[in-house]
Design a protein around this motif. Structure first.
Motif, PDB file in Angstrom:
ATOM      1  N   GLU A   2       0.817  -1.216   0.000  1.00 36.01           N
ATOM      2  CA  GLU A   2       0.000   0.000   0.000  1.00 36.01           C
ATOM      3  C   GLU A   2       0.847   1.261   0.000  1.00 36.01           C
ATOM      4  OE1 GLU A   2      -0.625  -2.560   1.900  1.00 36.01           O
ATOM      5  OE2 GLU A   2      -2.783  -2.981   1.962  1.00 36.01           O
ATOM      6  N   LEU A   3       1.994   1.167   0.645  1.00 36.30           N
ATOM      7  CA  LEU A   3       2.875   2.324   0.733  1.00 36.30           C
ATOM      8  C   LEU A   3       3.313   2.757  -0.657  1.00 36.30           C
ATOM      9  CD1 LEU A   3       3.529   3.377   3.456  1.00 36.30           C
ATOM     10  CD2 LEU A   3       5.756   2.305   3.336  1.00 36.30           C
ATOM     11  N   GLU A  34       1.845   1.838  -3.405  1.00 33.04           N
ATOM     12  CA  GLU A  34       0.659   2.166  -4.195  1.00 33.04           C
ATOM     13  C   GLU A  34       0.192   3.582  -3.897  1.00 33.04           C
ATOM     14  OE1 GLU A  34      -1.930  -0.986  -3.119  1.00 33.04           O
ATOM     15  OE2 GLU A  34      -1.057  -2.377  -4.577  1.00 33.04           O
ATOM     16  N   ALA A  35       0.267   3.956  -2.624  1.00 34.75           N
ATOM     17  CA  ALA A  35      -0.121   5.315  -2.249  1.00 34.75           C
ATOM     18  C   ALA A  35       0.745   6.315  -3.016  1.00 34.75           C
ATOM     19  CB  ALA A  35       0.037   5.519  -0.747  1.00 34.75           C
ATOM     20  N   ALA A  36       2.033   6.038  -3.079  1.00 35.58           N
ATOM     21  CA  ALA A  36       2.940   6.939  -3.792  1.00 35.58           C
ATOM     22  C   ALA A  36       2.610   6.954  -5.277  1.00 35.58           C
ATOM     23  CB  ALA A  36       4.383   6.505  -3.575  1.00 35.58           C
ATOM     24  N   LYS A  37       2.273   5.788  -5.803  1.00 38.21           N
ATOM     25  CA  LYS A  37       1.950   5.696  -7.230  1.00 38.21           C
ATOM     26  C   LYS A  37       0.707   6.526  -7.536  1.00 38.21           C
ATOM     27  CE  LYS A  37       2.966   1.438  -8.635  1.00 38.21           C
ATOM     28  NZ  LYS A  37       2.577   0.022  -8.811  1.00 38.21           N
ATOM     29  N   VAL A  38      -0.308   6.397  -6.671  1.00 39.52           N
ATOM     30  CA  VAL A  38      -1.537   7.158  -6.878  1.00 39.52           C
ATOM     31  C   VAL A  38      -1.256   8.652  -6.769  1.00 39.52           C
ATOM     32  CG1 VAL A  38      -3.794   7.677  -5.882  1.00 39.52           C
ATOM     33  CG2 VAL A  38      -3.071   5.312  -6.119  1.00 39.52           C
ATOM     34  N   GLU A  39      -0.316   8.996  -5.892  1.00 44.48           N
ATOM     35  CA  GLU A  39       0.013  10.420  -5.733  1.00 44.48           C
ATOM     36  C   GLU A  39       0.814  10.959  -6.900  1.00 44.48           C
ATOM     37  OE1 GLU A  39       0.122  12.480  -1.894  1.00 44.48           O
ATOM     38  OE2 GLU A  39       1.262  10.721  -1.293  1.00 44.48           O
ATOM     39  N   GLY A  40       1.245  10.068  -7.767  1.00 42.07           N
ATOM     40  CA  GLY A  40       1.908  10.535  -8.973  1.00 42.07           C
ATOM     41  C   GLY A  40       3.408  10.338  -8.997  1.00 42.07           C
ATOM     42  N   LYS A  96      -1.636   7.799 -11.714  1.00 38.90           N
ATOM     43  CA  LYS A  96      -1.384   9.220 -11.438  1.00 38.90           C
ATOM     44  C   LYS A  96      -2.106  10.146 -12.408  1.00 38.90           C
ATOM     45  CE  LYS A  96       2.814   9.480 -14.114  1.00 38.90           C
ATOM     46  NZ  LYS A  96       4.114  10.092 -14.215  1.00 38.90           N
ATOM     47  N   TYR A 112       4.193   7.332   4.743  1.00 35.00           N
ATOM     48  CA  TYR A 112       5.592   6.981   4.512  1.00 35.00           C
ATOM     49  C   TYR A 112       6.353   7.086   5.832  1.00 35.00           C
ATOM     50  CZ  TYR A 112       3.592   8.356   0.077  1.00 35.00           C
ATOM     51  OH  TYR A 112       2.747   8.489  -0.981  1.00 35.00           O
TER      52      TYR A 112
END
Ligand SMILES: Nc1ncnc2c1ncn2[C@@H]1O[C@H](COP(=O)(O)OP(=O)(O)O)[C@@H](O)[C@H]1O
Ligand SMILES: [Mg+2]
Lengths: 295, 372
Positions: free
Chosen positions: A184-185, A187-193, B75, B89
């Motif tokens: 998820e970590l 993935e969260a970054a991926k969703v954030e771009g 994204k 994070y």
């Protein structure tokens, strides 16, 4: 400094609260630690012993008249020969530092996709890496020589560094570590771009610093104490490293006795960087583990 | 702000395996709060992750706004996602966590600073900005995760069980907070939960799922009062809806529901549906919610004529304002009654109850589908 005093105080207080069993364990462990320390004590003192003390029987742990004579001897011994000791030292440092950085980088670059990306054949690749853990360096010496010689990197630093850069242990360690980072970590970054490279640099690498530090210790120790690459791939004396030089000092029958002092000094020289790197990195390992928040 | 449209979306993880999401058709309107609810493993997360672009779609189309997003990377979808385990994070401070997305968009520094500050003030996490996620409680972490999502000002919010890791009290608080956020932001939200209470309280519409299939999509009221099948009926609502087995009988042009112990008249409004389905003289399942049962009186003797519904109290649970009274009707039929807390009966008491017959639901015995 305040912290340090506080911890000490706390330590003493908990000493008082220990049960009998804990006391026995404590004493036993302390003794064991002291015992493990003996070689280091010996190593340091041996390097400081004057010539007459080096050959005392029974050997002594503590130098009675510590001197730096052995170190000056070391310089003198090699002054007459073609290659001064400083050249070996320089080669060692260059090689070890290069191995230190590249092996960490390569290991983590290799472990990340193996751990977090699904691509065909990743199982086979990882098994291959694990299997390669089982081969002793002696076994692959000859094929390795062919590779190095066909690459035409005999007598270059490439020949020193490349054989040690691929570190299956490091890849294995880091993969285990990255496996623990929740998907998820990322993935969260991926969703954030975030692009792959940024996820890698900003999240994956900082989170697997303990594994990086461990790999760093291992790779540095391997490189710093390896005389294999010097023996096998270096024909030119000026390209050889310090561990190789130590061997020549003690193995060379003609002046076996005369060079004992110099050998003791080099032994200490060989030991110290390992020791320092270990201490520095070990602290890193612990602090990053505490702050990474990985369960 | 955008609608989300699923057109025959299928997800199959393994080529040979079962469908995790099975021909999913749903239109989520702009500014709607859609809750996907269902038991664990029914494909809620998979559906959500396909909207986010974290999972490839096996077949079908997903539109966000008017754009077909099947092959659009996450994204570029202009969405924000909140995860169950917060996914902060760990190596970055709270401020950095919230600023991460903005930095990636090359927002100006002072803009980042001011928007993170103001957002954290509304979420009451301003004093935590310097800390690391590890130093925060679960509720605080989830607020950071929400703040991080809001700062992106996405077209669609996706939330995958964001409250599941919180304790009961905090969950209620956060629930209100999210409802409020939805009202303020007026953004489309897709919210995944396995908790029917959350679904009922939060959704403008609820989508109940089972084994990758949509069971029912409607407002909370309709899903609660008019469930389309037994699964929805028992999944939504706590305590669960009561189910009684019996037969539909016709007598003097009126319809009766008859069990081994009692029979009762069925309101006229339901006759047509029951007749049309050919259910007369067939066995069916009747469903009634615990709050639609009323205790009439205590009885000393078991009744003989079968006009009364009676049972013996097996045990009762006090839930604060309510008391759940469990009745054994005999023949392995049971009822739970939701009664006010002050109604108190000793275990073993025989009670007569009545049903508010307008709240009765009938289901096919075999298919479990509602008869209407
Ligand atoms: N990465 C995956 N690989 C294979 N099967 C998966 C994967 N993720 C989920 N599934 C399967 O898909 C089904 C739906 O899972 P999921 O969407 O996570 O359910 P939910 O979120 O409703 O609990 C489950 O049967 C699960 O086993
Ligand atoms: Mg899930």
């Amino acid at each position: 400094m305040r912290d340090w005093a506080y911890n000490l105080k706390k330590g003493f207080r908990s000493l008082r609260r220990m049960t009998t069993f804990q006391w026995i364990l404590f004493v036993a462990m302390t003794l064991l630690a002291a015992f493990m320390l003996l070689p280091i004590v010996y190593l340091v003192n041996h390097a400081l012993k004057p010539f007459n003390e080096l050959f005392l029987y029974p050997p002594t742990f503590i130098a009675k008249q510590p001197t730096l004579q052995n170190f000056t001897d070391l310089i003198v011994v090699t002054q007459s020969s073609a290659v001064p000791v400083t050249r070996y030292l320089f080669n060692s440092i260059v090689m070890s530092v290069l191995v230190f950085f590249t092996s960490c980088l390569i290991s983590v670059l290799c472990a990340y996709p193996l751990s977090k990306h699904k691509f065909p054949g990743r199982g086979i690749i990882f098994s291959g890496i694990i299997i390669s853990l089982m081969f002793a360096p002696e076994m692959v010496g000859i094929p390795r020589y062919f590779v190095i010689s066909n690459l035409g990197i005999i007598n270059t630093y490439w020949g020193h560094v490349l054989p040690l850069v691929a570190m299956p242990v490091g890849v294995f360690l880091m993969k285990q570590f990255i496996d623990q980072i929740p998907d998820e970590l990322l993935e969260a970054a991926k969703v954030e771009g975030a692009k792959e490279l940024r996820i890698f640099a900003k999240i994956v690498v900082p989170l697997c610093m303990p594994a990086v530090a461990t790999t760093a210790i291992l790779s540095f120790q391997t490189a710093w104490s390896s005389d294999e690459t010097s023996t096998l791939f270096m024909e030119d004396e000026t390209m050889k490293t310090l561990p190789f030089f130590v061997n020549t000092l003690t193995n060379n029958l003609s002046n076996n006795v005369a060079n004992q002092g110099a050998a003791a000094a080099v032994a200490l020289l060989l030991f110290l960087p390992n020791f320092i790197i270990f201490l520095a990195m070990q602290k890193k390992v612990i602090t990053t583990m505490m702050h990474s928040g990985i369960k | 702000m955008a609608r989300v449209l699923f057109n025959n979306v299928v997800k199959r993880y393994n080529k040979s395996g079962q469908l995790s999401v099975d021909h999913f058709n749903l239109e989520i309107e702009d500014q709607e709060f859609m809750v996907l609810v269902g038991p664990s493993g029914c494909g809620k997360s998979t559906t959500l992750r396909m909207v986010a672009g974290l999972e490839q779609i096996s077949s079908g189309d997903i539109y966000i706004g008017d754009q077909l997003v099947n092959d659009v990377p996450p994204k570029k979808r202009d969405i924000a996602m909140v995860f169950q385990n917060y996914a902060l994070y760990p190596n970055m401070s709270i401020f950095e966590n919230m600023a991460f997305g903005l930095r990636l968009r090359k927002t100006e520094k002072h803009v980042i600073e001011s928007s993170v500050k103001s957002q954290s003030r509304t979420l009451e996490i301003e004093h935590l900005l310097e800390r690391k996620p590890k130093q925060l409680s679960g509720g605080q972490r989830q607020r950071v995760a929400l703040g991080r999502a809001i700062l992106r000002t996405p077209q669609v919010f996706l939330m995958d069980e964001p409250l599941s890791n919180l304790d009961a009290k905090l969950r209620v608080q956060m629930r209100e907070m999210i409802i409020e956020l939805h009202r303020e932001l007026a953004t489309t939200m897709i919210y995944v939960t396995h908790d029917q209470t959350e679904a009922m309280t939060m959704g403008t519409r609820i989508c109940v799922m089972k084994d990758g299939l949509i069971m029912q999509v409607d407002t909370p009221e309709v899903v609660y009062n008019r469930p389309v099948n037994r699964f929805v009926a028992s999944f939504i609502g706590s305590p669960e809806m009561n189910f009684l087995q019996g037969t539909i009988m016709e007598k003097e042009r009126s319809l009766y529901f008859s069990t081994k112990r009692f029979f009762m008249e069925i309101p006229y409004s339901m006759h047509e549906a029951l007749r049309a389905g050919g259910n007369v003289d067939r066995s069916v399942t009747m469903g009634i919610r615990p709050e639609n049962l009323q205790i009439v009186r205590e009885l000393d003797e078991p009744p003989t004529d079968g006009t009364q519904i009676t049972g013996i109290v097996t045990f009762s649970e006090l839930m604060g304002a309510d008391r759940y009274i469990h009745l054994d009707l005999g023949h392995e039929q049971k009822l739970v009654i939701r009664a006010p807390a002050f109604t108190k009966y000793a275990d073993g008491t025989r009670l007569e109850v009545t049903m508010k017959s307008e709240f009765i639901n009938f289901f096919h015995r075999e298919t479990g589908n509602a008869i209407r």
